[in-house]
Write an enzyme that holds these catalytic residues in place. Structure first.
Site, PDB file in Angstrom:
ATOM      1  N   HIS A 181     -15.605   2.021  -2.582  1.00  0.00           N
ATOM      2  CA  HIS A 181     -14.003   1.121  -2.043  1.00  0.00           C
ATOM      3  C   HIS A 181     -13.282   1.826  -1.391  1.00  0.00           C
ATOM      4  O   HIS A 181     -12.134   1.035  -0.611  1.00  0.00           O
ATOM      5  CB  HIS A 181     -13.699   0.669  -3.447  1.00  0.00           C
ATOM      6  CG  HIS A 181     -14.368  -0.748  -3.746  1.00  0.00           C
ATOM      7  ND1 HIS A 181     -13.464  -0.437  -4.992  1.00  0.00           N
ATOM      8  CD2 HIS A 181     -15.808  -1.234  -3.852  1.00  0.00           C
ATOM      9  CE1 HIS A 181     -14.933  -1.615  -6.138  1.00  0.00           C
ATOM     10  NE2 HIS A 181     -16.404  -1.652  -5.092  1.00  0.00           N
ATOM     11  N   CYS A 187     -11.102   8.182 -22.189  1.00  0.00           N
ATOM     12  CA  CYS A 187     -11.776   9.493 -21.544  1.00  0.00           C
ATOM     13  C   CYS A 187     -11.345  11.121 -21.100  1.00  0.00           C
ATOM     14  O   CYS A 187     -12.237  11.631 -21.074  1.00  0.00           O
ATOM     15  CB  CYS A 187     -12.831   9.059 -20.636  1.00  0.00           C
ATOM     16  SG  CYS A 187     -11.515   8.769 -19.200  1.00  0.00           S
ATOM     17  N   GLN A 244     -15.783   3.492  -8.379  1.00  0.00           N
ATOM     18  CA  GLN A 244     -14.410   2.896  -7.587  1.00  0.00           C
ATOM     19  C   GLN A 244     -13.539   3.168  -7.358  1.00  0.00           C
ATOM     20  O   GLN A 244     -12.340   1.429  -6.254  1.00  0.00           O
ATOM     21  CB  GLN A 244     -14.807   1.231  -8.343  1.00  0.00           C
ATOM     22  CG  GLN A 244     -16.407   1.509  -9.017  1.00  0.00           C
ATOM     23  CD  GLN A 244     -16.307   0.202 -10.018  1.00  0.00           C
ATOM     24  OE1 GLN A 244     -16.251  -0.697  -9.779  1.00  0.00           O
ATOM     25  NE2 GLN A 244     -16.585   1.099 -11.388  1.00  0.00           N
ATOM     26  N   ASN A 245     -13.030   4.287  -7.637  1.00  0.00           N
ATOM     27  CA  ASN A 245     -11.220   4.243  -7.553  1.00  0.00           C
ATOM     28  C   ASN A 245     -10.977   4.612  -6.060  1.00  0.00           C
ATOM     29  O   ASN A 245     -11.671   4.801  -5.268  1.00  0.00           O
ATOM     30  CB  ASN A 245     -10.352   5.349  -8.025  1.00  0.00           C
ATOM     31  CG  ASN A 245     -10.892   4.844  -9.621  1.00  0.00           C
ATOM     32  OD1 ASN A 245     -11.593   3.659 -10.177  1.00  0.00           O
ATOM     33  ND2 ASN A 245     -11.227   6.190 -10.957  1.00  0.00           N
ATOM     34  N   TYR A 295       0.572  -0.671   0.229  1.00  0.00           N
ATOM     35  CA  TYR A 295      -0.107   0.007   0.013  1.00  0.00           C
ATOM     36  C   TYR A 295       0.796   1.489  -0.226  1.00  0.00           C
ATOM     37  O   TYR A 295       0.207   2.243  -0.159  1.00  0.00           O
ATOM     38  CB  TYR A 295      -1.320  -0.075   1.104  1.00  0.00           C
ATOM     39  CG  TYR A 295      -2.346  -0.754   0.596  1.00  0.00           C
ATOM     40  CD1 TYR A 295      -3.229   0.107  -0.111  1.00  0.00           C
ATOM     41  CD2 TYR A 295      -2.271  -2.221   0.759  1.00  0.00           C
ATOM     42  CE1 TYR A 295      -3.903  -0.936  -0.875  1.00  0.00           C
ATOM     43  CE2 TYR A 295      -2.971  -3.141   0.165  1.00  0.00           C
ATOM     44  CZ  TYR A 295      -4.465  -1.994  -0.328  1.00  0.00           C
ATOM     45  OH  TYR A 295      -5.762  -2.868  -0.438  1.00  0.00           O
ATOM     46  N   GLY A 335     -14.845   4.194 -17.926  1.00  0.00           N
ATOM     47  CA  GLY A 335     -13.348   3.734 -17.423  1.00  0.00           C
ATOM     48  C   GLY A 335     -13.479   2.717 -16.508  1.00  0.00           C
ATOM     49  O   GLY A 335     -12.955   2.498 -15.103  1.00  0.00           O
ATOM     50  N   THR A 336     -14.899   1.883 -16.029  1.00  0.00           N
ATOM     51  CA  THR A 336     -15.051   0.612 -15.475  1.00  0.00           C
ATOM     52  C   THR A 336     -15.265  -0.642 -16.547  1.00  0.00           C
ATOM     53  O   THR A 336     -15.718  -0.532 -17.559  1.00  0.00           O
ATOM     54  CB  THR A 336     -15.680   0.869 -14.446  1.00  0.00           C
ATOM     55  OG1 THR A 336     -16.306  -0.128 -13.899  1.00  0.00           O
ATOM     56  CG2 THR A 336     -17.550   1.175 -15.430  1.00  0.00           C
ATOM     57  N   ASP A 349      -7.964   6.569  -5.088  1.00  0.00           N
ATOM     58  CA  ASP A 349      -6.869   7.162  -5.529  1.00  0.00           C
ATOM     59  C   ASP A 349      -7.448   8.308  -5.058  1.00  0.00           C
ATOM     60  O   ASP A 349      -6.192   9.861  -4.835  1.00  0.00           O
ATOM     61  CB  ASP A 349      -5.990   7.553  -7.146  1.00  0.00           C
ATOM     62  CG  ASP A 349      -7.666   7.194  -8.128  1.00  0.00           C
ATOM     63  OD1 ASP A 349      -8.406   8.357  -7.872  1.00  0.00           O
ATOM     64  OD2 ASP A 349      -7.844   7.341  -9.495  1.00  0.00           O
TER      65      ASP A 349
HETATM   66  P1  OAD Z   1     -10.760  -2.122 -14.042  1.00  0.00           P
HETATM   67  O1  OAD Z   1      -9.602  -2.042 -14.583  1.00  0.00           O
HETATM   68  O2  OAD Z   1     -11.476  -3.929 -14.262  1.00  0.00           O
HETATM   69  O3  OAD Z   1     -11.257  -1.659 -15.680  1.00  0.00           O
HETATM   70  C1  OAD Z   1     -10.827  -0.386 -15.991  1.00  0.00           C
HETATM   71  C2  OAD Z   1     -11.641  -0.170 -17.037  1.00  0.00           C
HETATM   72  O4  OAD Z   1     -10.925   1.944 -18.113  1.00  0.00           O
HETATM   73  C3  OAD Z   1     -11.884  -0.769 -18.798  1.00  0.00           C
HETATM   74  O5  OAD Z   1     -13.228  -1.257 -19.207  1.00  0.00           O
HETATM   75  C4  OAD Z   1     -10.747  -0.210 -19.641  1.00  0.00           C
HETATM   76  O6  OAD Z   1     -11.041  -0.576 -21.009  1.00  0.00           O
HETATM   77  C5  OAD Z   1     -10.582   1.503 -18.963  1.00  0.00           C
HETATM   78  N1  OAD Z   1     -10.339   1.625 -19.543  1.00  0.00           N
HETATM   79  C6  OAD Z   1      -9.052   1.971 -19.466  1.00  0.00           C
HETATM   80  N2  OAD Z   1      -8.798   2.876 -19.816  1.00  0.00           N
HETATM   81  C7  OAD Z   1      -9.232   3.748 -20.530  1.00  0.00           C
HETATM   82  C8  OAD Z   1      -8.914   5.501 -21.044  1.00  0.00           C
HETATM   83  N3  OAD Z   1      -8.022   5.655 -20.894  1.00  0.00           N
HETATM   84  N4  OAD Z   1     -10.085   6.059 -21.121  1.00  0.00           N
HETATM   85  C9  OAD Z   1     -11.003   5.500 -20.838  1.00  0.00           C
HETATM   86  N5  OAD Z   1     -11.723   4.142 -20.277  1.00  0.00           N
HETATM   87  C10 OAD Z   1     -10.298   3.127 -19.832  1.00  0.00           C
HETATM   88  O7  OAD Z   1     -11.082  -1.419 -13.546  1.00  0.00           O
HETATM   89  P2  OAD Z   1     -12.190  -0.851 -12.115  1.00  0.00           P
HETATM   90  O8  OAD Z   1     -14.259  -1.315 -13.600  1.00  0.00           O
HETATM   91  O9  OAD Z   1     -12.507   0.617 -11.936  1.00  0.00           O
HETATM   92  O10 OAD Z   1     -12.495  -2.840  -6.579  1.00  0.00           O
HETATM   93  O11 OAD Z   1     -12.991  -1.940 -11.621  1.00  0.00           O
HETATM   94  C11 OAD Z   1     -13.351  -1.944 -10.169  1.00  0.00           C
HETATM   95  C12 OAD Z   1     -12.639  -2.496  -8.875  1.00  0.00           C
HETATM   96  O12 OAD Z   1     -12.603  -4.006  -9.154  1.00  0.00           O
HETATM   97  C13 OAD Z   1     -12.078  -2.375  -8.444  1.00  0.00           C
HETATM   98  O13 OAD Z   1     -12.463  -0.945  -7.845  1.00  0.00           O
HETATM   99  C14 OAD Z   1     -11.037  -2.825  -7.609  1.00  0.00           C
HETATM  100  C15 OAD Z   1     -11.160  -4.060  -8.409  1.00  0.00           C
HETATM  101  O14 OAD Z   1     -10.921  -5.542  -7.848  1.00  0.00           O
HETATM  102  C16 OAD Z   1     -11.703  -3.190  -5.082  1.00  0.00           C
HETATM  103  O15 OAD Z   1     -10.037  -2.378  -5.053  1.00  0.00           O
HETATM  104  C17 OAD Z   1     -12.652  -3.521  -3.966  1.00  0.00           C
END
Ligand code: OAD
Ligand code: ZN
Length: 291
Positions: A145, A279, A127-128, A89, A235-236, A130
């Site tokens: 989160h 994005c 969900q970030n 961390y 971006g999820t 940061d």
């Molecule tokens: P992911 O890493 O699963 O997904 C990231 C998403 O962002 C993907 O769909 C990419 O295609 C997209 N992406 C990447 N770069 C991008 C950009 N420049 N512009 C637009 N989109 C872009 O991340 P999360 O969906 O946030 O949970 O993951 C969800 C949760 O899974 C996190 O919060 C974490 C993890 O387990 C915990 O820590 C509890």
């Protein structure tokens, strides 16, 4: 089939698929609906911070030393080896605290400001962990989160804001992600970060794998989802619950959902708009803000 015929076929197939899918990618139509919406939610994931240099979860970059990041982000790992988890961390805090918000964060913050002036509601559910939405100036942010900027006492459960870097002397220069022979941390427990109230060991204020979300936080998010008349998804990968069900729930009520992602296709066929691309570029354009 020669290359030319295959090329033509593929082109036609793409056109037919686009025709069949119901989503639009028209900025002007999106903006028209957005500017009339009264209760907007922006649901964000790791992709919104990707252009700030923070690695996303899925795909490459999910490792730290010889550990999967998802294996260290657990209560069991912390119980077994709190020093190792704190090193991990410290590494993640270091990246986040040394990153700066990008144009996607700023666009959301500016649009929130505009909504406030017009008496409309705009909330981010992220969900970030940061803290970049807050640093970009967003005010109404729910961190589903948890946050790297906070710690929680393992004993008295006090939650404190802490942005010291390093968070304690013993973690200074620790957390190297590629160090090969340091699978075990040598830091003694009593040198790890302590609670400002009772002096016990604190942990990062993060919802780890296998843990429940904070009930109050989830309740707040759910009530926003119930009243939203427009949703922006940025971006999820939309695979982690409950966040993954928020946008589909809003779409099911017949309300417009617009997704921004670098994938080819939207996460759901029920989304009205889909904007493909980084994005940091697509979102400021769609929200019509001057950066
Ligand atoms: P992911 O890493 O699963 O997904 C990231 C998403 O962002 C993907 O769909 C990419 O295609 C997209 N992406 C990447 N770069 C991008 C950009 N420049 N512009 C637009 N989109 C872009 O991340 P999360 O969906 O946030 O949970 O993951 C969800 C949760 O899974 C996190 O919060 C974490 C993890 O387990 C915990 O820590 C509890
Ligand atoms: Zn305490």
């Amino acid at each position: 089939m020669n290359r030319l015929t295959r090329g033509i076929l593929l082109k036609n197939l793409r056109a037919i698929t686009q025709e069949m899918s119901r989503f639009q990618s028209d900025y002007a139509s999106f903006k028209k609906i957005l500017d009339k919406a009264q209760n907007i939610i922006a649901l964000t994931g790791a992709g919104v911070s990707a252009e700030s240099g923070i690695p996303v979860f899925r795909g490459a970059g999910g490792w730290w030393r010889n550990h999967r990041a998802t294996e260290l982000a657990t209560p069991e790992a912390f119980q077994r080896n709190p020093a190792l988890v704190w090193e991990f961390y410290h590494y993640r805090r270091n990246i986040a605290f040394n990153s700066i918000p990008n144009n996607a964060h700023y666009a959301l913050a500016l649009y929130e400001e505009r909504c406030k002036q017009e008496g409309r509601q705009f909330h981010i559910i992220t969900q970030n962990v940061d803290g970049l939405h807050f640093r970009a100036g967003s005010k109404e942010v729910i961190e589903l989160h948890g946050s790297l900027t906070k710690v929680k006492c393992t004993k008295c459960k006090f939650i404190d804001v802490n942005i010291d870097n390093p968070i304690c002397e013993a973690l200074k220069d620790k957390g190297d992600p590629i160090a090969k022979d340091t699978n075990e941390s040598q830091i003694p427990i009593d040198e790890l970060p302590k609670c400002s109230k009772c002096g016990s060991l604190v942990r990062p204020y993060i919802v780890w794998f296998g843990e429940m979300l904070d009930p109050e936080t989830i309740e707040k998010a759910m009530s926003l989802v119930e009243t939203a008349d427009m949703c922006i998804v940025v971006g999820t990968s939309s695979v982690v619950y409950p966040a993954a069900m928020f946008a589909p729930t809003i779409a099911e009520r017949g309300k417009p959902v617009a997704e921004f992602n670098i994938n080819e296709e939207p996460a759901s066929d029920d989304f009205k708009f889909y904007f493909n691309g980084k994005c940091g570029i697509t979102l400021p354009k769609a929200l019509g803000v001057n950066l």
